[in-house]
Write a protein that holds these residues in place. Structure first.
Motif, PDB file in Angstrom:
ATOM      1  N   GLN A 140       0.961  -1.311  -0.015  1.00  0.00           N
ATOM      2  CA  GLN A 140       0.126   0.053  -0.212  1.00  0.00           C
ATOM      3  C   GLN A 140       0.939   1.299   0.059  1.00  0.00           C
ATOM      4  N   GLU A 141       0.569   2.137  -0.705  1.00  0.00           N
ATOM      5  CA  GLU A 141       1.417   3.376  -1.282  1.00  0.00           C
ATOM      6  C   GLU A 141       0.368   4.705  -1.006  1.00  0.00           C
ATOM      7  N   GLU A 142       0.409   5.511  -0.271  1.00  0.00           N
ATOM      8  CA  GLU A 142      -0.156   6.744  -0.350  1.00  0.00           C
ATOM      9  C   GLU A 142       0.557   7.928  -1.046  1.00  0.00           C
ATOM     10  N   ILE A 143      -0.099   8.270  -1.997  1.00  0.00           N
ATOM     11  CA  ILE A 143       0.505   9.549  -2.932  1.00  0.00           C
ATOM     12  C   ILE A 143      -0.216  10.697  -2.737  1.00  0.00           C
ATOM     13  N   ILE A 144       0.367  12.011  -2.385  1.00  0.00           N
ATOM     14  CA  ILE A 144      -0.146  13.279  -2.523  1.00  0.00           C
ATOM     15  C   ILE A 144       0.041  13.782  -3.928  1.00  0.00           C
ATOM     16  N   ALA A 145      -0.910  13.989  -4.590  1.00  0.00           N
ATOM     17  CA  ALA A 145      -0.547  14.675  -6.054  1.00  0.00           C
ATOM     18  C   ALA A 145      -1.461  15.821  -6.212  1.00  0.00           C
ATOM     19  N   ILE A 146      -1.124  16.839  -6.898  1.00  0.00           N
ATOM     20  CA  ILE A 146      -1.636  18.239  -7.464  1.00  0.00           C
ATOM     21  C   ILE A 146      -2.112  18.204  -8.731  1.00  0.00           C
ATOM     22  N   VAL A 173       1.739  25.964   0.193  1.00  0.00           N
ATOM     23  CA  VAL A 173       3.104  25.865   0.579  1.00  0.00           C
ATOM     24  C   VAL A 173       3.477  26.456   1.718  1.00  0.00           C
ATOM     25  N   ASP A 174       2.596  27.493   2.165  1.00  0.00           N
ATOM     26  CA  ASP A 174       2.843  28.099   3.468  1.00  0.00           C
ATOM     27  C   ASP A 174       2.350  27.288   4.535  1.00  0.00           C
ATOM     28  N   GLN A 175       1.256  26.438   4.364  1.00  0.00           N
ATOM     29  CA  GLN A 175       0.917  25.498   5.380  1.00  0.00           C
ATOM     30  C   GLN A 175       1.659  24.271   5.617  1.00  0.00           C
ATOM     31  N   CYS A 176       2.439  23.890   4.643  1.00  0.00           N
ATOM     32  CA  CYS A 176       3.019  22.460   4.822  1.00  0.00           C
ATOM     33  C   CYS A 176       4.117  22.529   5.969  1.00  0.00           C
ATOM     34  N   PRO A 177       3.885  21.583   6.967  1.00  0.00           N
ATOM     35  CA  PRO A 177       5.045  21.702   8.140  1.00  0.00           C
ATOM     36  C   PRO A 177       6.340  21.419   7.734  1.00  0.00           C
ATOM     37  N   VAL A 178       6.508  20.612   6.871  1.00  0.00           N
ATOM     38  CA  VAL A 178       7.901  19.917   6.473  1.00  0.00           C
ATOM     39  C   VAL A 178       8.465  20.771   5.135  1.00  0.00           C
ATOM     40  N   ASP A 179       7.959  21.670   4.488  1.00  0.00           N
ATOM     41  CA  ASP A 179       8.437  22.391   3.338  1.00  0.00           C
ATOM     42  C   ASP A 179       8.348  21.498   2.186  1.00  0.00           C
ATOM     43  N   ALA A 180       7.704  20.788   2.131  1.00  0.00           N
ATOM     44  CA  ALA A 180       7.504  19.651   1.196  1.00  0.00           C
ATOM     45  C   ALA A 180       7.017  19.970  -0.041  1.00  0.00           C
ATOM     46  N   GLU A 213       7.035  22.210  -3.597  1.00  0.00           N
ATOM     47  CA  GLU A 213       7.903  23.540  -4.307  1.00  0.00           C
ATOM     48  C   GLU A 213       6.805  24.547  -4.718  1.00  0.00           C
ATOM     49  N   PRO A 214       7.064  25.891  -4.745  1.00  0.00           N
ATOM     50  CA  PRO A 214       5.797  26.839  -4.824  1.00  0.00           C
ATOM     51  C   PRO A 214       5.372  26.708  -6.500  1.00  0.00           C
ATOM     52  N   ALA A 215       4.361  27.191  -6.560  1.00  0.00           N
ATOM     53  CA  ALA A 215       3.963  27.453  -7.968  1.00  0.00           C
ATOM     54  C   ALA A 215       4.355  29.016  -8.437  1.00  0.00           C
ATOM     55  N   ASN A 216       4.553  29.050  -9.941  1.00  0.00           N
ATOM     56  CA  ASN A 216       5.046  30.216 -10.539  1.00  0.00           C
ATOM     57  C   ASN A 216       4.156  30.476 -11.798  1.00  0.00           C
ATOM     58  N   ILE A 217       4.586  31.419 -12.378  1.00  0.00           N
ATOM     59  CA  ILE A 217       3.879  31.679 -13.791  1.00  0.00           C
ATOM     60  C   ILE A 217       4.031  30.565 -14.626  1.00  0.00           C
ATOM     61  N   PHE A 218       4.926  30.113 -14.429  1.00  0.00           N
ATOM     62  CA  PHE A 218       5.229  29.009 -15.472  1.00  0.00           C
ATOM     63  C   PHE A 218       4.812  27.444 -15.114  1.00  0.00           C
ATOM     64  N   LYS A 219       4.880  27.239 -13.786  1.00  0.00           N
ATOM     65  CA  LYS A 219       4.124  25.870 -13.192  1.00  0.00           C
ATOM     66  C   LYS A 219       3.512  25.797 -12.191  1.00  0.00           C
ATOM     67  N   ILE A 220       2.729  24.655 -12.118  1.00  0.00           N
ATOM     68  CA  ILE A 220       1.824  24.475 -10.808  1.00  0.00           C
ATOM     69  C   ILE A 220       2.684  24.234  -9.457  1.00  0.00           C
ATOM     70  N   ALA A 221       2.197  24.200  -8.455  1.00  0.00           N
ATOM     71  CA  ALA A 221       2.804  23.738  -6.964  1.00  0.00           C
ATOM     72  C   ALA A 221       3.397  22.018  -7.213  1.00  0.00           C
ATOM     73  N   LYS A 222       4.296  21.744  -6.812  1.00  0.00           N
ATOM     74  CA  LYS A 222       4.516  20.394  -6.902  1.00  0.00           C
ATOM     75  C   LYS A 222       5.108  19.719  -5.545  1.00  0.00           C
ATOM     76  N   ARG A 239      -2.388  28.380  -8.223  1.00  0.00           N
ATOM     77  CA  ARG A 239      -0.765  28.826  -7.927  1.00  0.00           C
ATOM     78  C   ARG A 239      -1.053  29.873  -6.748  1.00  0.00           C
ATOM     79  N   CYS A 240      -1.824  29.596  -5.992  1.00  0.00           N
ATOM     80  CA  CYS A 240      -1.945  30.672  -5.044  1.00  0.00           C
ATOM     81  C   CYS A 240      -0.971  30.374  -3.691  1.00  0.00           C
ATOM     82  N   ASN A 241      -0.334  29.264  -3.743  1.00  0.00           N
ATOM     83  CA  ASN A 241       0.574  28.868  -2.727  1.00  0.00           C
ATOM     84  C   ASN A 241       0.370  28.591  -1.452  1.00  0.00           C
TER      85      ASN A 241
END
Ligand code: SF4
Ligand code: SF4
Length: 112
Positions: free
Chosen positions: A40-46, A57-64, A66-75, A52-54
């Motif tokens: 069993q594997e759990e995956i978090i995906a966007i 990113v601000d809420q993640c407790p372990v900085d996991a 990558e912020p979104a920008n004008i070129f890409k969504i969060a990851k 791209r409000c980010n």
């Protein structure tokens, strides 16, 4: 310089031949037992609908994330501990927990 060999050349040739046979063994007679298997594997995906409000990113407790920008969504990155805080945070429900299960039961010949 004098070089001496402990083994005779004929004996070395035989050893090499035997080792070559081992290396080229096709493994046809290799058997293993796998009666029951579960993974069993759990995956978090966007999803691409990320706006791209980010906020995630601000809420993640372990900085996991990558912020979104004008070129890409969060990851989500490998540091993710799957706490699901970002799932709750995203205003457009773009983050999902995907539960990936694989089970195999040899007795039933069943795979799911
Ligand atoms: S909170 Fe949702 S919309 Fe905002 S950056 Fe994260 S995934 Fe994208
Ligand atoms: S599940 Fe938790 S650890 Fe993983 S990216 Fe979201 S907030 Fe960060």
């Amino acid at each position: 310089m004098n070089i001496s060999f402990d083994k005779q050349i004929g004996s070395l040739e035989r050893e090499i031949l035997l080792k070559s046979v081992e290396i080229h063994d096709s493994g046809d007679d290799f058997q293993f037992e796998l009666n029951k298997f579960f993974s069993q594997e759990e995956i978090i995906a966007i999803a691409p609908r990320c706006i791209r409000c980010n906020m995630c990113v601000d809420q993640c407790p372990v900085d996991a994330i990558e912020p979104a920008n004008i070129f890409k969504i969060a990851k989500i990155t490998q540091n993710c501990v799957k706490c699901e805080i970002c799932v709750q945070t995203c205003p457009v429900s773009a983050i999902k927990l995907i539960d990936n299960k694989v089970s195999y039961n040899y007795d039933d010949g069943d795979e799911a």
